[in-house]
Design a protein around this motif. Structure first.
Motif, PDB file in Angstrom:
ATOM      1  N   LEU A  47      21.666 -15.778  -1.763  1.00 43.53           N
ATOM      2  CA  LEU A  47      20.887 -16.992  -1.514  1.00 43.53           C
ATOM      3  C   LEU A  47      19.697 -16.703  -0.611  1.00 43.53           C
ATOM      4  CD1 LEU A  47      23.777 -19.561  -0.874  1.00 43.53           C
ATOM      5  CD2 LEU A  47      22.506 -19.193  -2.997  1.00 43.53           C
ATOM      6  N   SER A  48      18.716 -17.574  -0.669  1.00 43.82           N
ATOM      7  CA  SER A  48      17.600 -17.475   0.262  1.00 43.82           C
ATOM      8  C   SER A  48      18.093 -17.808   1.665  1.00 43.82           C
ATOM      9  CB  SER A  48      16.492 -18.449  -0.145  1.00 43.82           C
ATOM     10  OG  SER A  48      16.932 -19.799   0.011  1.00 43.82           O
ATOM     11  N   PRO A  49      17.350 -17.423   2.710  1.00 41.14           N
ATOM     12  CA  PRO A  49      17.815 -17.731   4.072  1.00 41.14           C
ATOM     13  C   PRO A  49      18.101 -19.212   4.286  1.00 41.14           C
ATOM     14  CG  PRO A  49      16.025 -16.148   4.151  1.00 41.14           C
ATOM     15  CD  PRO A  49      16.145 -16.575   2.721  1.00 41.14           C
ATOM     16  N   LYS A  50      17.269 -20.077   3.749  1.00 39.46           N
ATOM     17  CA  LYS A  50      17.474 -21.524   3.908  1.00 39.46           C
ATOM     18  C   LYS A  50      18.732 -21.975   3.178  1.00 39.46           C
ATOM     19  CE  LYS A  50      15.201 -25.989   3.057  1.00 39.46           C
ATOM     20  NZ  LYS A  50      16.239 -26.550   2.183  1.00 39.46           N
ATOM     21  N   GLN A  51      18.903 -21.522   1.944  1.00 42.04           N
ATOM     22  CA  GLN A  51      20.077 -21.899   1.163  1.00 42.04           C
ATOM     23  C   GLN A  51      21.359 -21.334   1.776  1.00 42.04           C
ATOM     24  OE1 GLN A  51      18.768 -20.266  -2.595  1.00 42.04           O
ATOM     25  NE2 GLN A  51      18.275 -22.302  -3.415  1.00 42.04           N
ATOM     26  N   ALA A  52      21.284 -20.085   2.264  1.00 36.22           N
ATOM     27  CA  ALA A  52      22.470 -19.466   2.881  1.00 36.22           C
ATOM     28  C   ALA A  52      22.874 -20.227   4.135  1.00 36.22           C
ATOM     29  CB  ALA A  52      22.183 -18.006   3.215  1.00 36.22           C
ATOM     30  N   TYR A  53      21.898 -20.661   4.910  1.00 35.92           N
ATOM     31  CA  TYR A  53      22.189 -21.418   6.128  1.00 35.92           C
ATOM     32  C   TYR A  53      22.867 -22.737   5.781  1.00 35.92           C
ATOM     33  CZ  TYR A  53      21.437 -23.514  10.725  1.00 35.92           C
ATOM     34  OH  TYR A  53      21.627 -24.112  11.948  1.00 35.92           O
ATOM     35  N   GLU A  54      22.343 -23.430   4.781  1.00 39.09           N
ATOM     36  CA  GLU A  54      22.944 -24.700   4.370  1.00 39.09           C
ATOM     37  C   GLU A  54      24.345 -24.484   3.800  1.00 39.09           C
ATOM     38  OE1 GLU A  54      20.162 -26.232   1.589  1.00 39.09           O
ATOM     39  OE2 GLU A  54      18.794 -27.042   3.125  1.00 39.09           O
ATOM     40  N   TYR A  55      24.501 -23.449   2.991  1.00 37.89           N
ATOM     41  CA  TYR A  55      25.796 -23.155   2.368  1.00 37.89           C
ATOM     42  C   TYR A  55      26.843 -22.818   3.426  1.00 37.89           C
ATOM     43  CZ  TYR A  55      29.176 -20.714  -0.638  1.00 37.89           C
ATOM     44  OH  TYR A  55      30.311 -20.308  -1.282  1.00 37.89           O
TER      45      TYR A  55
END
Length: 408
Positions: free
Chosen positions: A261-269
């Motif tokens: 995932l992108s950094p933003k998506q990984a953080y949300e996930y």
């Protein structure tokens, strides 16, 4: 409170440390269960069906082990006695919170070093270093594969179709060292050097039970960082116990966060691992639980419809159940009505824990006596000692190849 990782780790602890025998040995979980008459604790597969009872038992055992280790470190003869070592400084109760925390942290570190940490835990660091070397070698070998020729091409000009032959060429002609046949967790201790399997049992149980408690607390606080960190330990335990479904789930969970995932998506996930339905700090539940609760709520709505049930009515129930439940809770809060079923009576377990502490001390579990062992746990080894890094690295490499074209 259960999620994929918690269920795995919970089952793992019972598989590792709970052994039913006709003559239970002092200090084992089964013997402690009999001493305090926890008839609702059966271990094995029953642990998941009766999660609360079994989880409470593990946490009580952990508290007893921690108290026993503390008594050993402080040289206490009884729980109400005066310590010989680590005597609290005068006026500790009235000291600043930071000073109290500093003193307790030093005591906890002493307990951790003496009674929880295993000598074999250093294998985890070595395994990490060896795994990095194996990754580098794998990438180097893959980089020598020619897509046009469909062969491995060495720097000396030799070409091979078979990977095994190519590796043998690198070893014989170019002095490469592959760790495929080396076990980084191999025990170099000779027969003359006998370890204390009972002490290994105690330390391993405390270590894993502390990780379980931390994982449970991480979901309660919705702490995504701790959830990911503990998932790495759970992944190793899944590999040791051959829980392939959990191992795959945990690997993909970490792969999404670390690489896919992108950094933003990984953080949300990572930080959306739990949900809070009733408000308040520390009252989060894993998303798996939330889904299960909503499924049960929808099933209840469908059963209430009886013969009037249709596909359209089931869809309406699924779409409206969560909203209706939130409205109901808001109304109850406005009229200050107590919500039924939201709290449970807390029982006083101090007597049970004190009895278990005395049993552990009688069993001399907090001493190191080379050569002794439990008959039910012969040659006991911690999970970190039983990881086959070669097979695990091969499995992870295959999963990386699959992820390159399957995931996302």
């Amino acid at each position: 409170m259960m999620c994929q990782g918690t269920v795995l780790f919970f089952k793992f602890i019972y598989q590792e440390f709970y052994e039913t025998t006709s003559a239970p040995e002092q200090g084992t979980l089964f013997q402690l269960r009999n001493v305090i008459h926890r008839v609702d604790v059966s271990g094995g597969e029953g642990a998941v069906d009766k999660f609360r009872a079994h989880y409470a038992f593990i946490m009580d055992c952990l508290d007893a082990y921690i108290l026993g280790a503390t008594m050993k470190v402080m040289e206490l003869e009884c729980l109400d006695g005066m310590p010989v070592k680590w005597r609290p400084p005068p006026l500790l109760k009235t000291a600043e919170k930071s000073d109290q925390y500093q003193w307790l942290t030093k005591l906890a570190q002493e307990i951790l070093e003496e009674h929880v940490k295993l000598d074999k835990d250093k294998n985890l660091t070595r395994m990490s270093e060896v795994a990095k070397e194996m990754d580098t070698q794998t990438l180097s070998v893959q980089g020598m594969f020619d897509d046009d020729l469909q062969k491995f091409v060495c720097t000396c000009g030799k070409q091979y179709k078979n990977l095994g032959f190519f590796k043998r060429h690198l070893v014989n002609k170019h002095n490469w060292l592959f760790r495929d046949d080396e076990d980084p967790t191999a025990d170099t201790c000779t027969s003359e050097c006998k370890s204390d399997s009972v002490a290994n049992y105690r330390a391993s149980f405390m270590k894993n039970a502390l990780i379980l408690r931390d994982t449970y607390d991480a979901y309660s606080m919705c702490d995504g960082g701790r959830v990911v960190r503990n998932a790495k330990f759970e992944f190793l335990c899944a590999d040791v116990r051959k829980h392939n479904k959990y191992k795959l789930w945990l690997w993909r969970f970490m792969a999404y966060v670390i690489a896919l995932l992108s950094p933003k998506q990984a953080y949300e996930y990572m930080w959306n691992c739990a949900s809070n339905t009733i408000g308040g700090i520390g009252r989060n539940i894993p998303n798996d639980n939330l889904v299960e609760l909503m499924v049960q709520l929808v099933k209840k709505k469908i059963r209430e419809q009886g013969s009037n049930f249709t596909y359209a009515s089931a869809v309406k129930a699924a779409l409206s159940s969560q909203v209706q439940d939130e409205i109901k809770q808001n109304l109850q809060q406005e009229i200050q009505q107590k919500t039924k079923g939201k709290s449970r009576t807390k029982t006083n377990k101090s007597v049970d824990i004190e009895v278990m502490v005395m049993e552990l001390i009688k069993g001399n579990l907090f001493s190191y006596i080379p050569g002794r062992e439990f008959q039910s746990f012969r040659n006991f080894q911690d999970a970190s000692e039983r990881v086959n890094l070669t097979k695990l690295h091969t499995w992870v490499t295959k999963q990386k190849e699959r992820a390159s074209f399957e995931m996302l």
